[in-house]
Design a protein around this motif. Structure first.
Motif, PDB file in Angstrom:
ATOM      1  N   ILE A  88       0.829  -1.207   0.000  1.00 57.31           N
ATOM      2  CA  ILE A  88       0.000   0.000   0.000  1.00 57.31           C
ATOM      3  C   ILE A  88       0.861   1.252   0.000  1.00 57.31           C
ATOM      4  O   ILE A  88       0.573   2.229  -0.691  1.00 57.31           O
ATOM      5  N   ALA A  89       1.932   1.220   0.770  1.00 56.78           N
ATOM      6  CA  ALA A  89       2.727   2.444   0.963  1.00 56.78           C
ATOM      7  C   ALA A  89       4.123   2.326   0.372  1.00 56.78           C
ATOM      8  O   ALA A  89       5.045   2.977   0.831  1.00 56.78           O
ATOM      9  N   HIS A  90       4.276   1.486  -0.665  1.00 56.41           N
ATOM     10  CA  HIS A  90       5.610   1.270  -1.213  1.00 56.41           C
ATOM     11  C   HIS A  90       6.206   2.542  -1.781  1.00 56.41           C
ATOM     12  O   HIS A  90       7.418   2.684  -1.854  1.00 56.41           O
ATOM     13  N   GLN A  91       5.344   3.474  -2.191  1.00 55.68           N
ATOM     14  CA  GLN A  91       5.885   4.694  -2.765  1.00 55.68           C
ATOM     15  C   GLN A  91       6.689   5.485  -1.744  1.00 55.68           C
ATOM     16  O   GLN A  91       7.706   6.080  -2.070  1.00 55.68           O
ATOM     17  N   VAL A  92       6.230   5.500  -0.474  1.00 54.77           N
ATOM     18  CA  VAL A  92       6.962   6.234   0.552  1.00 54.77           C
ATOM     19  C   VAL A  92       8.298   5.559   0.839  1.00 54.77           C
ATOM     20  O   VAL A  92       9.348   6.215   0.879  1.00 54.77           O
ATOM     21  N   ALA A  93       8.276   4.238   1.055  1.00 55.57           N
ATOM     22  CA  ALA A  93       9.529   3.525   1.304  1.00 55.57           C
ATOM     23  C   ALA A  93      10.480   3.670   0.115  1.00 55.57           C
ATOM     24  O   ALA A  93      11.681   3.874   0.288  1.00 55.57           O
ATOM     25  N   GLY A  94       9.944   3.561  -1.095  1.00 56.26           N
ATOM     26  CA  GLY A  94      10.778   3.726  -2.278  1.00 56.26           C
ATOM     27  C   GLY A  94      11.364   5.112  -2.382  1.00 56.26           C
ATOM     28  O   GLY A  94      12.528   5.281  -2.766  1.00 56.26           O
ATOM     29  N   ARG A  95      10.583   6.113  -2.030  1.00 60.10           N
ATOM     30  CA  ARG A  95      11.089   7.494  -2.065  1.00 60.10           C
ATOM     31  C   ARG A  95      12.222   7.687  -1.049  1.00 60.10           C
ATOM     32  O   ARG A  95      13.225   8.340  -1.332  1.00 60.10           O
ATOM     33  N   LEU A  96      12.049   7.116   0.144  1.00 65.36           N
ATOM     34  CA  LEU A  96      13.075   7.255   1.169  1.00 65.36           C
ATOM     35  C   LEU A  96      14.368   6.559   0.763  1.00 65.36           C
ATOM     36  O   LEU A  96      15.472   7.054   1.042  1.00 65.36           O
ATOM     37  N   LEU A  97      14.240   5.413   0.094  1.00 60.81           N
ATOM     38  CA  LEU A  97      15.418   4.634  -0.253  1.00 60.81           C
ATOM     39  C   LEU A  97      16.074   5.081  -1.553  1.00 60.81           C
ATOM     40  O   LEU A  97      17.305   5.109  -1.656  1.00 60.81           O
ATOM     41  N   LEU A  98      15.256   5.404  -2.546  1.00 59.51           N
ATOM     42  CA  LEU A  98      15.793   5.680  -3.880  1.00 59.51           C
ATOM     43  C   LEU A  98      16.008   7.164  -4.157  1.00 59.51           C
ATOM     44  O   LEU A  98      16.730   7.509  -5.098  1.00 59.51           O
ATOM     45  N   VAL A  99      15.379   8.020  -3.379  1.00 58.75           N
ATOM     46  CA  VAL A  99      15.544   9.463  -3.580  1.00 58.75           C
ATOM     47  C   VAL A  99      16.247  10.104  -2.390  1.00 58.75           C
ATOM     48  O   VAL A  99      17.274  10.771  -2.544  1.00 58.75           O
ATOM     49  N   ALA A 100      15.704   9.903  -1.187  1.00 57.25           N
ATOM     50  CA  ALA A 100      16.265  10.560  -0.009  1.00 57.25           C
ATOM     51  C   ALA A 100      17.672  10.049   0.306  1.00 57.25           C
ATOM     52  O   ALA A 100      18.564  10.847   0.638  1.00 57.25           O
ATOM     53  N   LEU A 101      17.886   8.733   0.222  1.00 54.33           N
ATOM     54  CA  LEU A 101      19.201   8.186   0.573  1.00 54.33           C
ATOM     55  C   LEU A 101      20.317   8.713  -0.335  1.00 54.33           C
ATOM     56  O   LEU A 101      21.350   9.186   0.164  1.00 54.33           O
ATOM     57  N   PRO A 102      20.173   8.663  -1.673  1.00 54.28           N
ATOM     58  CA  PRO A 102      21.232   9.260  -2.509  1.00 54.28           C
ATOM     59  C   PRO A 102      21.419  10.749  -2.265  1.00 54.28           C
ATOM     60  O   PRO A 102      22.551  11.253  -2.303  1.00 54.28           O
ATOM     61  N   LEU A 103      20.313  11.453  -2.001  1.00 54.32           N
ATOM     62  CA  LEU A 103      20.435  12.882  -1.699  1.00 54.32           C
ATOM     63  C   LEU A 103      21.221  13.105  -0.418  1.00 54.32           C
ATOM     64  O   LEU A 103      22.046  14.036  -0.338  1.00 54.32           O
ATOM     65  N   MET A 104      20.980  12.278   0.596  1.00 55.81           N
ATOM     66  CA  MET A 104      21.713  12.424   1.846  1.00 55.81           C
ATOM     67  C   MET A 104      23.204  12.186   1.629  1.00 55.81           C
ATOM     68  O   MET A 104      24.048  12.911   2.181  1.00 55.81           O
ATOM     69  N   VAL A 105      23.539  11.165   0.841  1.00 58.34           N
ATOM     70  CA  VAL A 105      24.949  10.904   0.568  1.00 58.34           C
ATOM     71  C   VAL A 105      25.561  12.063  -0.207  1.00 58.34           C
ATOM     72  O   VAL A 105      26.667  12.534   0.112  1.00 58.34           O
ATOM     73  N   GLY A 106      24.857  12.559  -1.225  1.00 57.22           N
ATOM     74  CA  GLY A 106      25.388  13.665  -2.013  1.00 57.22           C
ATOM     75  C   GLY A 106      25.540  14.947  -1.214  1.00 57.22           C
ATOM     76  O   GLY A 106      26.581  15.611  -1.262  1.00 57.22           O
ATOM     77  N   LEU A 107      24.496  15.301  -0.445  1.00 56.69           N
ATOM     78  CA  LEU A 107      24.570  16.510   0.383  1.00 56.69           C
ATOM     79  C   LEU A 107      25.634  16.369   1.463  1.00 56.69           C
ATOM     80  O   LEU A 107      26.354  17.326   1.776  1.00 56.69           O
TER      81      LEU A 107
END
Length: 420
Positions: A84-103
């Motif tokens: 049901i909520a895979h979009q949130v988990a996917g956003r955290l893993l595939l978008v937020a995580l690379p952004l955190m590493v880059g920032l």
């Protein structure tokens, strides 16, 4: 350590067991309590615990603890909630995580101008993964939205494994910088390393969970096994997945999480035997690890911090503050755009990103590359221990220590707020 030190460690566990509810009312979580106890028993305090920072057994204990925590937490995740909520988990893993590493890498290059590029990447990757254990009072709250809980568990379980190949590559290349060698191994070995980690880890975890789960279900159904003896065997599936994946060059932490996820979804009849025993053992090992963190890594990190040039002290503290208070909130905010979570979801997911076990394991891997996290050398990629006297080690230790304090002190108030 002598018998007296072990007696005091046993006394600390007994005191925590007797007063845990009272401590929770006083906003003291288990990681915070045992970290403070370790500091008190270590060289900074009574000097009763003296363990070599580079001891292989210390690193092995931390890796086993992380693998069991990932395995146990993953077995709680319900696939229907993730569906049901895979979009949130996917956003955290595939978008937020690379952004955190880059920032985080850009912040490291800005605050530490002389820091080599790959060490900046390693620092950012090491402090990016989150630790659900530090926020367990919130996650285990019966009033927490189960979709939020499962998304946090999924992120905490998967981000360790997803960021590990980045950590490995960064450490391999930065160690070559330290050794004075050019990073000329080529792209193919690095791609092979990352691919093997990401593919072989989950594959081994799936094989272990599916075959092991069927074996235990078959043995119980035919009366060949007792529930009492099945419980430790089920827990060992997590270690089997971790060790088996590491032995073939896969990601052991991804394997442990995958094994727990599949066992919890395909063999739910086994969970009443797994959960009480596994949670008890994982908590015990986690408490031991955080106590050793306070007794061994905190003094070494503080010594490294004080040994830095005076101009570097401010940047280290600034990086800790940026990592905990700015980088994750920005990355999560960008990742959740259009998700419908609103500002409450942004603050919840942005704040509930404590740094803990994974960061400790990764920084130990940086200073002791005999870790099982490093695949066997193929002659082209040879890890070399990074010095514990630079900015990387004390910055990671200070980040985890600050996170244990900040997230530990806010966990129970946040749980009470959500319950209202």
């Amino acid at each position: 350590m002598g018998a007296g030190a072990f007696a005091l460690i046993a006394l600390v566990f007994a005191l925590y067991g007797a007063g845990s509810k009272l401590l929770h009312r006083g906003l003291v979580t288990a990681p915070l309590f045992f970290t403070l106890a370790g500091i008190g028993l270590g060289p900074i305090g009574l000097g009763l615990i003296n363990v070599d920072l580079t001891a292989e057994t210390f690193l092995l204990l931390a890796e086993i603890t992380l693998a069991l925590v990932l395995f146990t937490d993953a077995s709680h995740v319900r696939p229907r909630h993730l569906a049901i909520a895979h979009q949130v988990a996917g956003r955290l893993l595939l978008v937020a995580l690379p952004l955190m590493v880059g920032l985080g890498m850009m912040a490291a290059l800005w605050l530490f101008p002389g820091l080599p590029l790959f060490q900046a990447l390693a620092l950012a990757a090491i402090v990016s993964p989150t630790d659900a254990a530090l926020g367990r009072p919130v996650i285990s709250s019966g009033h927490l939205n189960p979709l939020w809980r499962d998304n946090l568990l999924a992120e905490s379980g998967l981000n360790d494994g997803l960021v590990l190949p980045v950590v490995l590559v960064a450490l391999l290349l930065s160690s070559r910088e330290v050794a004075g060698a050019a990073a000329d191994a080529g792209v193919a070995p690095l791609l092979w390393l990352v691919g093997g980690q990401v593919v072989l880890g989950p594959l081994v975890g799936a094989i272990v969970a599916l075959s092991g789960g069927r074996l235990f279900s078959w043995a119980l159904a035919r009366g060949y096994a007792r529930h009492m003896t099945v419980r430790p065997g089920l827990l060992m599936l997590g270690l089997l997945a971790w060790a088996g994946a590491s032995a073939v060059g896969g990601n052991g932490f991804l394997a442990a999480f995958t094994a727990g996820l599949l066992l919890g979804s395909r063999q739910r009849a086994l969970l009443p035997d797994l959960h009480p025993f596994a949670e008890m053992e994982a908590d015990f090992l986690s408490h031991i690890t955080f106590m050793l963190f306070g007794a061994v890594m905190v003094p070494a990190g503080l010594a490294g911090f004080m040994a830095l040039d005076g101009a570097a002290l401010g940047p280290v503290l600034s990086y800790v503050a940026l990592s905990l208070l700015v980088v994750r909130l920005l990355a999560v905010g960008v990742a959740l755009i259009g998700s419908g979570q609103g500002w409450r979801g942004w603050l919840f997911f942005g704040w509930m990103g404590p740094r803990g076990m994974a960061s400790l394991v990764f920084v130990l891997m940086a200073t002791a590359p005999q870790s099982s996290g490093f695949p066997p050398s193929d002659g082209m990629l040879e890890p070399v221990a990074l010095p514990a006297t630079g900015v990387l080690f004390p910055t990671v230790v200070m980040t985890v220590l600050a996170s244990i304090a900040l997230h530990g002190l806010s966990a129970y108030p946040l749980a009470r707020f959500l319950s209202r």
